[in-house]
Design a protein around this motif. Structure first.
Motif, short mmCIF file in Angstrom:
data_model
loop_
_atom_site.label_atom_id
_atom_site.label_comp_id
_atom_site.label_asym_id
_atom_site.label_seq_id
_atom_site.Cartn_x
_atom_site.Cartn_y
_atom_site.Cartn_z
N GLY A 143 6.99 20.20 -26.53
CA GLY A 143 8.48 20.39 -25.61
C GLY A 143 8.09 21.37 -25.05
O GLY A 143 7.29 22.34 -24.79
N LEU A 144 8.84 22.08 -25.01
CA LEU A 144 9.05 23.45 -23.64
C LEU A 144 9.84 24.31 -24.63
O LEU A 144 10.52 23.85 -25.72
CB LEU A 144 10.95 22.81 -23.08
N VAL A 145 8.43 25.44 -24.10
CA VAL A 145 8.86 26.26 -24.99
C VAL A 145 10.03 27.53 -24.23
O VAL A 145 9.38 27.35 -23.15
CB VAL A 145 7.57 27.14 -24.92
N GLN A 146 10.17 27.67 -24.71
CA GLN A 146 11.91 28.58 -24.45
C GLN A 146 11.27 30.24 -24.81
O GLN A 146 11.42 30.72 -26.56
CB GLN A 146 12.58 28.36 -24.39
N LEU A 147 12.24 31.39 -23.97
CA LEU A 147 11.62 32.54 -24.24
C LEU A 147 10.87 32.41 -25.40
O LEU A 147 10.48 33.32 -26.09
CB LEU A 147 13.26 32.71 -25.63
N ASP A 148 10.05 32.55 -24.92
CA ASP A 148 8.63 32.92 -25.08
C ASP A 148 8.45 32.90 -26.82
O ASP A 148 7.72 33.39 -28.06
CB ASP A 148 7.96 34.61 -25.12
N PHE A 149 8.54 31.93 -27.63
CA PHE A 149 9.21 31.09 -28.70
C PHE A 149 7.57 30.84 -29.01
O PHE A 149 7.34 31.52 -30.38
CB PHE A 149 9.47 29.78 -28.27
N ASP A 150 6.73 30.42 -28.55
CA ASP A 150 4.83 30.38 -28.81
C ASP A 150 4.80 31.86 -29.58
O ASP A 150 3.70 31.97 -30.13
CB ASP A 150 4.46 30.12 -27.99
N ARG A 151 4.73 32.57 -28.68
CA ARG A 151 4.67 34.74 -29.13
C ARG A 151 4.96 34.93 -29.67
O ARG A 151 4.36 36.27 -30.52
CB ARG A 151 4.82 35.31 -27.58
N ARG A 152 5.78 34.53 -30.56
CA ARG A 152 6.26 34.78 -31.54
C ARG A 152 5.48 34.92 -32.99
O ARG A 152 6.20 34.91 -34.30
CB ARG A 152 7.72 34.84 -32.45
#
Length: 171
Positions: A17-26
């Motif tokens: 799904g859509l990654v928002q607010l740099d979620f994956d970078r957390r």
């Protein structure tokens, strides 16, 4: 999720799904945490077929308090085990979703569900029950429910009710 990924490097955790607010970078760079772009709904079943266990790992906070995770219904259609944290939207689904109250119980529930699937101990009738619960929540089922309510309201005897609200009685 990070703790699960570290405990089970042989597992892949696929976030769709859509990654928002740099979620994956957390998340730390772990090779078994995979963030995939948004997929068209018509392709979703192909991706979900890859899952052994479906996860809803939302935090229990003010933001998730009113959530109705639509992924729950997609997950139930797979028949696969679903493990969720205790968030709004999974209430009333405890018969088909393992709902964990805290981090430790979430991890334990995911591990138990994965073991049951891999070892072949997941009863086939559980998949049937999950799919049946999903079928009760399709858009068609919801539309039929609204239609029945409207027909029942129209069939009630009595005079029509006057309009209410800020424009009522004004011309």
């Amino acid at each position: 999720m990070v703790e699960l990924a570290r405990r089970h490097p042989e597992w892949t955790f696929l976030f769709l799904g859509l990654v928002q607010l740099d979620f994956d970078r957390r998340f730390p760079p772990l090779p078994n945490l995979v963030f995939h772009r948004l997929v068209p709904h018509r392709e979703l079943a192909d991706y979900l077929a890859l899952f052994d266990v479906c996860l809803i790992p939302h935090l229990d906070n003010a933001h998730t308090a009113g959530n109705n995770p639509l992924k729950l219904y997609d997950y139930l259609t797979t028949g696969r085990p679903v493990v969720s944290t205790r968030v709004a939207g999974v209430e009333g689904f405890e018969d088909v979703v393992e709902v964990a109250a805290d981090r430790a119980s979430f991890i334990a529930a995911v591990e138990a569900a994965a073991a049951a699937v891999v070892e072949g101990h997941e009863p086939p009738e559980r998949a049937v029950v999950r799919r049946a619960r999903a079928a009760a929540h399709t858009w068609e089922a919801r539309a039929a429910e609204v239609e029945a309510l409207l027909l029942r309201a129209l069939a009630e005897p009595g005079p029509p009710r006057p309009p209410t609200g800020p424009r009522a009685g004004r011309r």
